[in-house]
Design an enzyme around this catalytic site. Structure first.
Site, PDB file in Angstrom:
ATOM      1  N   ASP A 298      20.801-144.616 -61.723  1.00  0.00           N
ATOM      2  CA  ASP A 298      21.958-144.938 -60.812  1.00  0.00           C
ATOM      3  C   ASP A 298      21.796-145.664 -59.642  1.00  0.00           C
ATOM      4  O   ASP A 298      21.305-145.130 -58.720  1.00  0.00           O
ATOM      5  CB  ASP A 298      22.527-143.537 -60.596  1.00  0.00           C
ATOM      6  N   HIS A 299      22.077-146.802 -59.889  1.00  0.00           N
ATOM      7  CA  HIS A 299      22.004-147.879 -58.720  1.00  0.00           C
ATOM      8  C   HIS A 299      23.041-147.739 -57.552  1.00  0.00           C
ATOM      9  O   HIS A 299      23.064-148.432 -56.630  1.00  0.00           O
ATOM     10  CB  HIS A 299      21.868-149.222 -59.121  1.00  0.00           C
ATOM     11  N   SER A 300      24.132-146.983 -57.848  1.00  0.00           N
ATOM     12  CA  SER A 300      25.253-146.823 -56.974  1.00  0.00           C
ATOM     13  C   SER A 300      24.730-146.256 -55.653  1.00  0.00           C
ATOM     14  O   SER A 300      23.974-145.628 -55.721  1.00  0.00           O
ATOM     15  CB  SER A 300      26.278-145.932 -57.545  1.00  0.00           C
TER      16      SER A 300
END
Ligand SMILES: *[C@@H]1O[C@H](CO)[C@@H](O)[C@H](O)[C@H]1NC(C)=O
Ligand SMILES: *[C@@H]1O[C@H](CO)[C@@H](O)[C@H](O)[C@H]1NC(C)=O
Length: 363
Positions: A298-300
């Protein structure tokens, strides 16, 4: 006399009709939903490949009352992102009079000059004309693809990413220019008419950054339809984490932070007495029951208070090297948005745990 009045009414009606037709034919530079309708703002959570095809996304605006699963794909020409970027694509084909844009990304599309570390760790799209415009903040490396309508980079598919799109009047882009100066954004493509705000032109030329203290800037921004947002920006010389050094000071409760899970030197959750509230790292999320997935896919980057009264989409990870990078966040006090993000949190890192071992390094 009577006759003249009737004539006038008819003429007025005709003019109104023409006006309406004119409006329908021409859409403003604005955030767009999947149907292509103008919306004041939207949040978008692109899901990771571990939960499906890596192109599906959750969508939320004023009308959805929380997350909705989109039937579209993030890279689809009929999805919200493509519809929002349409004025940009039109401008690639034929320069549009009175239209301008700035595309900034610390990880520009392949083949372009990479951003030196003196520039901000930040990603976004600004596009506008003298009437209105869009500021789309996001977390996707190499997005949007350079001068191409095929805007989605294949590298963006594996990991989850977040987007926040807000429609603003032209007048608000002076402040947005100041924000971009503080984060020292790295534009990889831009076009701006000479009569647009100096603050924007300066950012487009990569030639401006703050020269005196304070090394941060907080501003109130008002969307086209009057919704309030707050922007937080820090410059390189601020020298502290965005969340424990800046945002938490404006939060009324503990702050839960979602950032990238594959970092060289992650900052642990912080319950230090010197902070007004604790800051916890989110390790696993399950937004709208479409997960769960770990922060390693999850690069958010986003944060939410425990009561959901402050939600931000941000540029930065909780990592040692990013303490000395520029970057920021755009926040809302909308409690429906806060509830949607808060409900997504499944696991966070307690403060009494030792720091997690080093991993692969950021994508
Ligand atoms: C901005 O774009 C919209 C949509 O194309 C148009 O109606 C409006 O006249 C434009 N405004 C300016 C000042 O160019
Ligand atoms: C907690 O955050 C503050 C402000 O960024 C920092 O000075 C302090 O060193 C941090 N403590 C820990 C244990 O990380």
């Amino acid at each position: 006399m009577k006759r003249l009045e009737m004539d006038l009414t008819r003429k007025v009606r005709l003019l109104l009709c023409l006006g309406l037709l004119f409006e329908l034919g021409q859409s403003q530079v604005a955030c767009k939903n999947d149907k292509g309708e103008e919306v004041d703002w939207y949040f978008l959570y692109k899901l990771p490949k571990s939960t499906g095809d890596g192109l599906s996304y959750l969508y939320m605006d004023e009308s959805t009352n929380g997350w909705r699963e989109s039937k579209e794909k993030i890279n689809s020409p009929t999805g919200s992102v493509a519809k929002t970027l349409t004025p940009l694509f039109d401008c690639y084909k034929k320069k549009t009079e009175g239209f301008g844009y700035i595309l900034y990304n610390d990880q520009p599309p392949k083949g372009l000059q990479p951003a030196p570390a003196s520039f901000g760790h930040a990603k976004g799209v600004v596009m506008l004309n003298k009437t209105s415009g869009v500021w789309l903040s996001h977390s996707t490396p190499q997005f949007p693809s350079y001068q191409s309508q095929d805007f989605w980079p294949s590298s963006g598919t594996n990991n989850a990413q977040t987007f926040l799109c807000v429609t603003y009047a032209y007048s608000e882009f002076q402040n947005i220019g100041v924000h971009l100066k503080y984060i020292h954004a790295f534009p990889f493509d831009s076009v701006l008419p000479p009569y647009f705000y100096e603050e924007l032109k300066c950012v487009a030329q990569r030639s401006c950054y703050p020269k005196t203290e304070p090394w941060f800037k907080i501003m109130k921004l008002t969307s086209l339809k009057g919704h309030r947002f707050k922007s937080f920006a820090k410059y390189t010389r601020f020298g502290d984490d965005l969340y424990t050094g800046l945002i938490v000071n404006f939060a009324k409760q503990d702050l839960l932070v979602k950032s990238w899970g594959n970092m060289h030197r992650p900052l642990p959750s912080n319950c230090s007495q010197i902070l007004p509230h604790s800051v916890y790292n989110i390790k696993e999320v399950n937004p709208h029951r479409r997960g769960p997935f770990l922060d390693t896919v999850d690069h958010s980057k986003w944060c939410v208070t425990t009561s959901g009264d402050l939600t931000c989409v941000a540029d930065m990870n909780r990592e040692v090297s990013q303490m000395s990078r520029g970057g920021g966040a755009v926040c809302t006090e909308d409690i429906t948005v806060g509830a949607a993000f808060h409900a997504a949190v499944r696991k966070s890192q307690p403060c009494d745990l030792p720091q997690l071992p080093d991993t692969n390094g950021e994508l």
